[in-house]
Write a protein that holds these residues in place. Structure first.
Motif, mmCIF file in Angstrom:
data_model
loop_
_atom_site.group_PDB
_atom_site.id
_atom_site.type_symbol
_atom_site.label_atom_id
_atom_site.label_comp_id
_atom_site.label_asym_id
_atom_site.label_seq_id
_atom_site.Cartn_x
_atom_site.Cartn_y
_atom_site.Cartn_z
ATOM 1 N N LYS A 180 0.841 -1.191 0.000
ATOM 2 C CA LYS A 180 0.000 0.000 0.000
ATOM 3 C C LYS A 180 0.874 1.238 0.000
ATOM 4 N N HIS A 181 0.361 2.359 -0.440
ATOM 5 C CA HIS A 181 -0.961 2.557 -1.036
ATOM 6 C C HIS A 181 -0.688 2.886 -2.489
ATOM 7 N N PHE A 182 -1.101 2.005 -3.384
ATOM 8 C CA PHE A 182 -0.782 2.155 -4.803
ATOM 9 C C PHE A 182 -1.487 3.390 -5.347
ATOM 10 N N SER A 203 -9.855 -1.708 -1.811
ATOM 11 C CA SER A 203 -9.936 -0.247 -1.676
ATOM 12 C C SER A 203 -9.376 0.130 -0.322
ATOM 13 N N ASP A 204 -9.128 1.401 -0.118
ATOM 14 C CA ASP A 204 -8.833 1.850 1.229
ATOM 15 C C ASP A 204 -10.167 2.200 1.899
ATOM 16 N N TRP A 205 -10.076 2.582 3.134
ATOM 17 C CA TRP A 205 -11.219 2.871 4.005
ATOM 18 C C TRP A 205 -12.203 3.855 3.364
ATOM 19 N N GLY A 251 1.306 6.216 16.329
ATOM 20 C CA GLY A 251 -0.023 5.713 15.971
ATOM 21 C C GLY A 251 -0.010 4.217 15.709
ATOM 22 N N TRP A 252 -1.172 3.653 15.481
ATOM 23 C CA TRP A 252 -1.311 2.225 15.176
ATOM 24 C C TRP A 252 -0.739 1.379 16.305
ATOM 25 N N THR A 253 -0.982 1.797 17.544
ATOM 26 C CA THR A 253 -0.456 1.040 18.672
ATOM 27 C C THR A 253 -1.570 0.818 19.687
HETATM 28 C C1 NOJ Z 1 -6.985 3.545 6.160
HETATM 29 C C2 NOJ Z 1 -5.509 3.563 5.920
HETATM 30 O O1 NOJ Z 1 -5.206 4.506 4.908
HETATM 31 C C3 NOJ Z 1 -4.934 2.218 5.513
HETATM 32 O O2 NOJ Z 1 -3.526 2.301 5.507
HETATM 33 C C4 NOJ Z 1 -5.407 1.141 6.443
HETATM 34 O O3 NOJ Z 1 -4.855 -0.109 6.059
HETATM 35 C C5 NOJ Z 1 -6.926 1.091 6.417
HETATM 36 N N1 NOJ Z 1 -7.455 2.384 6.846
HETATM 37 C C6 NOJ Z 1 -7.477 0.019 7.329
HETATM 38 O O4 NOJ Z 1 -7.323 0.383 8.631
#
Ligand code: NOJ
Length: 744
Positions: free
Chosen positions: A226-228, A304-306, A444-446
């Motif tokens: 990600k993210h292409f 897709s992304d979110w 983040g992401w923790t």
């Molecule tokens: C949005 C983020 O941009 C992406 O990196 C993530 O994988 C997805 N949300 C899922 O949480």
């Protein structure tokens, strides 16, 4: 001999038992597809968050403690045939609870749905299995990049794969192959930095370690590139905003990591949620179908992304409503929609197919890819593996790898008069808002999306804890807030009187995605005042930075005697920092980006000659000090002239001329002296991290093919143009000539 053979077989057998040949998978997929209704097919293309099948008020609130909602789960899986569920409703779970969730979901999917298709569960395990308590967390990608050590990155990723499978999740939304060309961006820390070659090399190492040789293996997972494409280069540095990138630069700087990782067998790709040149990537068939699927030959799943399909409508204003957005995205080539809170996507796609606006053939193409991945992962036989198969989850052995990664990432940027390492007897004042805050080391992401909720793992040592472990009662501490108050500054200045050294820990608060947008790249004024006033005491200040991107230091860097960049080193970062300060570890991290000097000096290392006048850096790309010194000598380039098909052998001797063992990252740069498209002054074309004892010399070899020095020209074609090239290794320089134009 017999024993060796048996052992080989034993290692091989578990894989053989579940891996199918491509032909077998095709047959199974076609067989299943032939039995599916349109609703079931579209269901496979629909991905919802865990909230949608949990007790709570939709969309955001999940009941605490978390519980699956049986009726909602059945509605999703049985009525809608939902193919994928993901993430965690913004918090972490214990490993046991994860297992309950996954087992229940898979049980409903494989016993109560008509065709018994298992669910593909996906998660962001972006720096370790970061939504599970007691898992092993690693430095964020920007820190891993600073190790310049692909083997170490691979070790971390292999552990993440193991621990993610251990909770029952087979699909990871990682690695990020975004090239961090805009350091203001809030997702810069999720990248491997600003350089394409570094991103490409480490990205491939991470991907291969996640996936192993066979994703059906119980220790491996499917990865998502990600993210292409070109996400971390918006014009203004603000997340989810627009980028203007001509095609030749898109291909030159952003495409290579994807080319390599797809070549190495990546199973899925997630799209960039922004717009490039005015077209949202999710609605761009040239990028998603022509480039990604046809040219790069990517056969895997495109997710897709979110909410990004809806965003084509309400964020980018390219579709006039949700349904049109779905149509554009599906026709562009998206296979699965991360919806994430409803079944609207499924309903709308159903209407589009019934109205003849999208063919069922088009739907079949996506469903084939989704089913194929489920077969490849072995989910039909093993929707999950027994907990007892993962005895090493959260083990000491894994923790050590995390500490090693943190230690190798930490980058010594300044060390005036060899102030560091600190003497054993030092009396040290520790202060600054990141000193005693483990979240600041994680980012983040923790355990939660933003990483700022109170952490479950409170026993992980902060910088302060680790300093106390090393220096005992010689350490004093003054707590300060992010917005440091005058009273706190006064208290710190007072406490400095009794100290020989001040360890000042600054940086950023945790953030993720758009919550990390900044309009000012400096640090808060109050932190700068704290730094200045501490410096004014005359006691040497060691600045330790825990930050996901290079916040401007120029207003006070001069007054700091030492500067240590820790990035976001995660749970073992406190220990790693203390080891470096005390000298038990010799620093070997190197910047994976250019540390800018001022708000407006954002030029990168591979800038054009015409930009040279604008280059004012705090610290250059690839820079990092050691407690020993290295000397480069004997640069050899085996030919002066190169023609198509030739390989250049370059070597250099590196000697540790100091008094202690250390690691050096040998970086090979090549500059194309003149070219039809203004050439960058240099580009990283190879690197190797080596370890040398005092007085030891090693010869490092690089092989350069003509393609390695090619570039994408204004006609979007890859070419190496004849002429002079300059080779740079350490402080040594050499030259060679390419005698003809070579087209690729
Ligand atoms: C949005 C983020 O941009 C992406 O990196 C993530 O994988 C997805 N949300 C899922 O949480």
């Amino acid at each position: 001999m017999f024993n060796r053979l048996m052992l080989g077989l034993a290692l091989w057998l578990p894989t053989l038992a579940y891996a199918y040949t491509d032909v077998e998978i095709d047959r199974k997929v076609e067989n299943l597809l032939a039995q599916m209704s349109l609703t079931e097919k579209i269901g496979q293309m629909t991905q919802v968050t865990l909230n949608v099948v949990s007790v709570g008020t939709l969309p955001y609130d999940m009941k605490e403690p978390h519980e699956l909602d049986e009726a909602r789960l059945k509605n999703a899986l049985v009525n809608y045939g939902v193919g994928s569920i993901f993430n965690v409703g913004d918090h972490a779970f214990s490993r046991e609870h994860w297992r309950e969730i996954i087992e229940k979901i898979q049980q409903v999917a494989t016993t109560q749905t008509r065709l018994k298709i298992p669910v593909l569960y996906g998660i962001d395990a972006v720096h370790g299995t970061n939504y599970t308590y007691d898992s092993t967390l690693f430095p964020q990608q920007i820190g891993l990049a600073a190790t310049w050590n692909p083997e170490l990155v691979a070790k971390a990723a292999a552990i993440t794969a193991y621990e993610t499978r251990a909770i029952g999740v087979p699909w990871n939304f990682s690695p990020s192959l975004d090239v961090g060309r805009n350091r203001l961006h809030s997702r810069f820390y999720e990248t491997f930095g600003e350089d394409t070659f570094l991103v490409k090399t480490l990205g491939k190492a991470m991907l291969q370690a996640y996936q192993g040789n066979d994703v059906a293996d119980k220790n491996h997972i499917a990865a998502t590139l990600k993210h292409f494409i070109a996400y971390v280069m918006p014009l203004n540095g603000i997340d989810r905003s627009s980028a203007w990138i001509p095609e030749h630069y898109l291909r030159e700087y952003f495409l290579p990591p994807f080319i390599d990782a797809i070549g190495a067998g990546a199973k899925s790709v997630m799209l960039n949620l922004s717009e490039i040149n005015g077209i949202p990537v999710h609605a761009n068939p040239q990028l998603v179908t022509d480039l990604l699927q046809h040219e790069l030959n990517f056969k895997g799943l495109i997710v897709s992304d979110w909410e990004s399909i809806r965003e084509v409508f309400y964020h980018h204003h390219v579709a006039e409503n949700d349904k049109q957005a779905v149509k554009l995205a599906i026709l562009a080539g998206v296979d699965m929609s991360m919806v994430p809170y409803s079944f609207e996507f499924a309903d709308q796609l159903q209407q589009l197919v019934k109205a003849g606006e999208i063919s069922e053939q088009r739907i079949n193409t996506s469903v084939r890819k989704i089913l194929r991945l489920k077969f490849e992962l072995g989910l039909f036989e093993h929707p999950y593996y027994p907990v007892s198969d993962y005895p090493d989850f959260g083990s000491e052995k894994f923790r050590k790898v995390s500490q090693e990664a943190a230690s190798e990432s930490i980058t010594l940027l300044k060390n005036e008069k060899n102030l560091l390492p600190l003497p054993k007897s030092a009396k040290i004042l520790v202060t600054g808002f990141t000193a005693d805050w483990i979240q600041a080391l994680n980012g983040g992401w923790t355990y939660s999306w933003q990483g700022s909720k109170p952490l479950w793992v409170t026993h992980k040592p902060t910088i302060l804890d680790a300093m106390v472990q090393k220096f005992r009662d010689q350490v004093s501490y003054v707590e300060t807030a992010y917005e440091t108050t005058p009273l706190e500054i006064q208290a710190a200045v007072k406490a400095a009187e009794d100290a020989d050294y001040i360890v000042l820990c600054l940086g950023e608060k945790p953030y993720a995605e758009n919550f990390g947008n900044v309009l000012d790249f400096g640090l808060p004024e109050s932190q700068i005042s704290l730094a200045r006033e501490l410096a004014a005491t005359g006691k040497p200040v060691i600045l330790v930075l825990a930050e996901g991107r290079p916040r401007i230091l120029s207003p006070f860097a001069e007054q700091m005697q030492a500067i240590v960049m820790a990035y976001l080193p995660s749970n073992e970062g406190g220990l790693a920092i203390a080891d470096i300060l005390a000298g038990t570890v010799n620093p070997s991290g190197k910047l994976p980006f250019t540390y800018p000097f001022g708000q407006n000096s954002l030029t990168m290392y591979d800038h054009k000659h015409s930009e040279t006048y604008a280059v004012q850096v705090q610290y250059p790309f690839g820079f990092g000090l050691s407690y020993t010194e290295f000397a480069y000598s004997n640069l050899k380039i085996d030919r002066k002239q190169l023609t198509a098909g030739d390989t250049l052998n370059i070597s250099v001797d590196v000697t540790n001329t100091g008094k202690r063992a250390g690691k050096e990252v040998v970086q090979l740069y090549i500059g194309d002296v003149f070219a039809s498209l203004a050439p960058p002054v240099k580009r990283l074309r190879g690197f190797e991290k080596i370890e040398l004892k005092p007085q030891q010399t090693k010869t490092v070899h690089f092989k350069i093919a003509v393609e390695d020095i090619a570039f994408i020209n204004a006609q979007n074609k890859k070419v190496a143009e004849k002429g002079d090239f300059e080779v740079m290794l350490g402080d040594l320089k050499g030259r060679f000539v390419l005698t003809e134009d070579v087209h690729f």
